[in-house]
Design a protein around this motif. Structure first.
Motif, mmCIF file in Angstrom:
data_model
loop_
_atom_site.group_PDB
_atom_site.id
_atom_site.type_symbol
_atom_site.label_atom_id
_atom_site.label_comp_id
_atom_site.label_asym_id
_atom_site.label_seq_id
_atom_site.Cartn_x
_atom_site.Cartn_y
_atom_site.Cartn_z
ATOM 1 N N ALA A 37 0.437 60.107 16.124
ATOM 2 C CA ALA A 37 1.425 58.925 15.309
ATOM 3 C C ALA A 37 2.615 59.771 14.896
ATOM 4 C CB ALA A 37 0.257 58.696 14.165
ATOM 5 N N ARG A 38 2.634 61.078 14.981
ATOM 6 C CA ARG A 38 3.959 62.193 14.722
ATOM 7 C C ARG A 38 4.260 62.387 15.887
ATOM 8 N NH1 ARG A 38 4.031 68.959 14.959
ATOM 9 N NH2 ARG A 38 4.778 68.599 13.858
ATOM 10 N N ALA A 39 3.959 62.291 16.834
ATOM 11 C CA ALA A 39 4.535 62.119 18.440
ATOM 12 C C ALA A 39 5.487 60.948 18.199
ATOM 13 C CB ALA A 39 3.625 61.971 19.418
ATOM 14 N N LEU A 40 4.451 59.519 17.843
ATOM 15 C CA LEU A 40 5.487 58.465 18.374
ATOM 16 C C LEU A 40 6.787 58.408 16.767
ATOM 17 C CD1 LEU A 40 6.056 54.867 18.776
ATOM 18 C CD2 LEU A 40 3.944 55.249 17.329
ATOM 19 N N ASP A 77 0.998 50.710 25.383
ATOM 20 C CA ASP A 77 2.347 50.060 25.611
ATOM 21 C C ASP A 77 3.618 50.770 24.436
ATOM 22 O OD1 ASP A 77 4.174 48.445 26.775
ATOM 23 O OD2 ASP A 77 3.922 46.589 25.726
ATOM 24 N N LEU A 78 3.322 52.236 23.799
ATOM 25 C CA LEU A 78 3.845 52.117 22.688
ATOM 26 C C LEU A 78 5.802 53.350 23.180
ATOM 27 C CD1 LEU A 78 1.382 53.009 20.126
ATOM 28 C CD2 LEU A 78 2.628 50.933 20.015
ATOM 29 N N VAL A 79 5.158 53.734 23.965
ATOM 30 C CA VAL A 79 6.005 54.347 24.889
ATOM 31 C C VAL A 79 5.787 53.994 26.382
ATOM 32 C CG1 VAL A 79 5.795 56.153 23.273
ATOM 33 C CG2 VAL A 79 4.639 56.792 25.546
ATOM 34 N N THR A 80 7.173 54.296 26.861
ATOM 35 C CA THR A 80 7.815 54.562 28.072
ATOM 36 C C THR A 80 8.210 55.672 28.516
ATOM 37 O OG1 THR A 80 9.994 53.687 28.013
ATOM 38 C CG2 THR A 80 8.863 52.054 28.290
ATOM 39 N N ARG A 81 7.505 55.995 30.021
ATOM 40 C CA ARG A 81 8.328 57.198 30.885
ATOM 41 C C ARG A 81 9.022 56.707 31.857
ATOM 42 N NH1 ARG A 81 1.966 59.921 30.383
ATOM 43 N NH2 ARG A 81 1.800 57.732 31.313
ATOM 44 N N GLY A 99 6.028 49.269 20.537
ATOM 45 C CA GLY A 99 6.705 51.135 19.535
ATOM 46 C C GLY A 99 6.693 50.888 18.286
ATOM 47 N N ARG A 100 7.956 50.196 18.639
ATOM 48 C CA ARG A 100 9.041 50.194 17.136
ATOM 49 C C ARG A 100 8.182 49.572 16.394
ATOM 50 N NH1 ARG A 100 13.083 53.223 17.238
ATOM 51 N NH2 ARG A 100 14.414 53.501 20.119
ATOM 52 N N ALA A 101 7.207 48.680 16.792
ATOM 53 C CA ALA A 101 6.725 47.970 15.543
ATOM 54 C C ALA A 101 5.501 48.725 15.111
ATOM 55 C CB ALA A 101 6.250 46.806 16.421
ATOM 56 N N MET A 106 3.512 52.199 10.567
ATOM 57 C CA MET A 106 2.331 53.041 10.369
ATOM 58 C C MET A 106 2.837 54.059 9.110
ATOM 59 S SD MET A 106 2.748 55.404 13.768
ATOM 60 C CE MET A 106 3.665 56.132 12.713
ATOM 61 N N ALA A 107 4.018 52.895 8.792
ATOM 62 C CA ALA A 107 4.866 53.244 7.464
ATOM 63 C C ALA A 107 4.701 52.828 6.273
ATOM 64 C CB ALA A 107 6.783 53.412 7.598
ATOM 65 N N ALA A 108 4.425 51.998 6.483
ATOM 66 C CA ALA A 108 3.363 50.810 5.085
ATOM 67 C C ALA A 108 2.668 51.040 4.838
ATOM 68 C CB ALA A 108 3.663 49.292 5.628
#
Length: 141
Positions: A37-40, A77-81, A99-101, A106-108
């Motif tokens: 979560a922190r990395a995202l 599928d939360l990030v791409t490399r 990932g943005r969703a 996560m913020a909520a």
């Protein structure tokens, strides 16, 4: 009874552990660990795709450990490399729409966890605690 000076670190650590347990419980349904979560969050808050080495620096971990975290985020599928077009030895990481969703969820979850933890404090006490923690944070080298 312990003095306030020896009691304060213990109370602070217990509160931090409670926050972490609450965060782990609220992130579990999202399939994320606190490290993921922190990395995202770090990746998603960059204006440009982030170098893996820069992510490792932000996280305070070695690049190999950052690769493990990014592997899990990419598998979900939360990030791409992608290779850096200017240096193919460098890997860039960027959030996906999923990932943005997840970041919004996560913020909520973090807001709900904070509301639960700090509900026993009055608004003035929460403001005072925020100010004190900000002061401690700004004094950190």
């Amino acid at each position: 009874m312990e003095s306030a000076e020896t009691d304060l670190p213990e109370l602070f650590l217990r509160a931090a552990k409670r926050i972490r347990r609450n965060q782990v419980a609220r992130l579990a349904p999202l399939g994320l660990t606190p490290a993921q979560a922190r990395a995202l969050r770090i990746i998603a808050h960059q204006e440009e795709p982030l170098r893996m080495t820069a992510l490792a620096e932000h996280l305070g971990i070695v690049p190999r450990s950052a690769t493990t975290v990014v592997d899990a985020l990419a598998a979900a599928d939360l990030v791409t490399r992608a290779p850096d077009p200017t240096n193919r030895r460098v890997t860039l990481v960027a959030p996906t729409e999923s990932g943005r969703a997840a970041l919004a969820r996560m913020a909520a979850a973090r807001r709900a966890a904070a509301e639960e933890l700090f509900a026993t404090l009055s608004p003035d006490q929460r403001d005072m605690l925020r100010d004190l923690l900000a002061k401690l944070d700004s004094a950190t080298p």
